[in-house]
Design a protein around this motif. Structure first.
Motif, short mmCIF file in Angstrom:
data_model
loop_
_atom_site.label_atom_id
_atom_site.label_comp_id
_atom_site.label_asym_id
_atom_site.label_seq_id
_atom_site.Cartn_x
_atom_site.Cartn_y
_atom_site.Cartn_z
N ARG A 1 5.62 13.68 0.86
CA ARG A 1 4.42 14.13 1.58
C ARG A 1 4.79 14.83 2.88
O ARG A 1 4.11 15.77 3.31
CB ARG A 1 3.49 12.95 1.86
N ASN B 1 -2.72 9.20 -5.02
CA ASN B 1 -2.62 7.79 -4.63
C ASN B 1 -2.29 6.86 -5.79
O ASN B 1 -2.70 5.70 -5.80
CB ASN B 1 -3.90 7.31 -3.93
N PHE C 1 4.23 8.05 -7.98
CA PHE C 1 4.07 8.72 -6.70
C PHE C 1 4.65 10.13 -6.72
O PHE C 1 4.09 11.06 -6.13
CB PHE C 1 4.74 7.89 -5.60
N PHE D 1 0.46 4.91 -7.00
CA PHE D 1 1.77 4.48 -6.53
C PHE D 1 2.68 4.04 -7.66
O PHE D 1 3.83 3.68 -7.42
CB PHE D 1 1.60 3.38 -5.47
N CYS E 1 2.18 12.64 -7.94
CA CYS E 1 1.16 12.93 -6.94
C CYS E 1 1.69 13.91 -5.89
O CYS E 1 0.98 14.83 -5.47
CB CYS E 1 0.69 11.65 -6.27
#
Length: 293
Positions: A134, A75, A80, A77, A83
């Motif tokens: 994601r 998380n 990102f 950002f 992540c």
């Protein structure tokens, strides 16, 4: 069932762990720090030292368990892509440990935006563009069904909320309002965001873990879509501020995403799992105030 949970001390994980324990499961929780270990121990779980950047710890946790719920995500950002890359490595590690076992692997993802209508469980998320990483990771998890992993994805809406706790995307609006003195929205504010109470979401993670078929996609959607203008207005009323349109870039990386109309439904999920949200809506929790510092 002994369940290995990542992100167990986070906003959603801290609701999933008690949900699992109340249903009679044991929880082995990934802990990347001493404070995380203390938090999961206090919740009734057994900590396992490790992190998303340590695949060996993830494989070890999965090997010791009867199933996995993967909730951890950076998380950050401002980075990102990093992540997303960490999550991809985690999915790969779980696949290595679980393939051929028939054990469940349930991971979190997001509901997709579909132009002109509310998205459903049968819609595939975008594999290109903002936040597409994601969705690619979710597809990789679902593909493990072909290797005898009972994989499932629980898609979460834009705001996973709880009074006094996390508010998802709405939390960014709260912070921005406090910083700027204006409760802002993007464009005309008509774009809709779905939402769910985190305790309702936690129950769905448990149900998919226990009952999901290989390759299951479930939607943890309680509210199909509240307009950004309505959300901003509810926050403004609680904080005593003006509601006003603001440039998308004022919200950084998320500004572009904030501008999309992205309602979603959970009709198929409710039919398949008998899941019905029972906790307050996002607007009810926002109107109650008690926002975290």
């Amino acid at each position: 069932m002994r369940v290995f949970v990542t992100g167990a001390s986070g906003g959603i994980g801290s609701a999933v762990v008690p949900e699992l324990l109340a249903a009679g499961h044991e929880v082995l929780a990934l802990a990347r720090s001493e404070s995380s270990a203390k938090a999961v121990t206090a919740a009734g779980a057994t900590p396992l030292s490790g992190s998303l950047t340590d695949p060996a710890s993830l494989r070890a946790g999965a090997a010791e368990a009867d199933g996995v719920i993967h909730l951890a995500f950076g998380n950050d950002f401002t980075d990102f892509d990093r992540c997303v890359a960490e999550e991809a490595l985690a999915v790969e590690a779980f696949g290595d440990a679980l393939k051929g076992t028939g054990k469940p692997l349930v991971i979190a993802s997001g509901t997709p935006a579909v132009p002109g209508r509310a998205s459903t469980e049968e819609d595939q998320g975008p594999l290109e563009g903002p936040a597409s990483g994601r969705f690619r990771n979710a597809q990789a998890a679902l593909a493990l069904a072909a290797q005898d992993v009972r994989s499932g994805v629980v898609r979460l809406p834009r705001s996973v909320h709880d009074e006094g706790g996390p508010y998802g995307f709405a939390g960014f609006l709260i912070r921005a309002a406090r910083q700027t003195g204006v409760s802002g929205y993007v464009g005309d504010g008509a774009q809709r965001w779905p939402a769910v109470h985190r305790k309702d979401a936690a129950r769905l993670f448990r149900l998919v873990l226990e009952q999901g078929e290989p390759g299951t996609v479930a939607h943890a959607v309680g509210d199909e879509g509240d307009s950004m203008l309505t959300i901003a207005g509810t926050i403004a009323a609680e904080l005593g501020l003006e509601t006003k349109a603001v440039p998308a870039e004022g919200f950084g990386f998320l500004g572009t995403i904030f501008g999309f109309d992205q309602p979603s439904t959970a009709t198929l999920t409710r039919e398949r799992f008998g899941w019905e949200p029972t906790h307050p809506s996002l607007l009810a929790d926002l109107a109650a105030g008690n926002y975290p510092a």
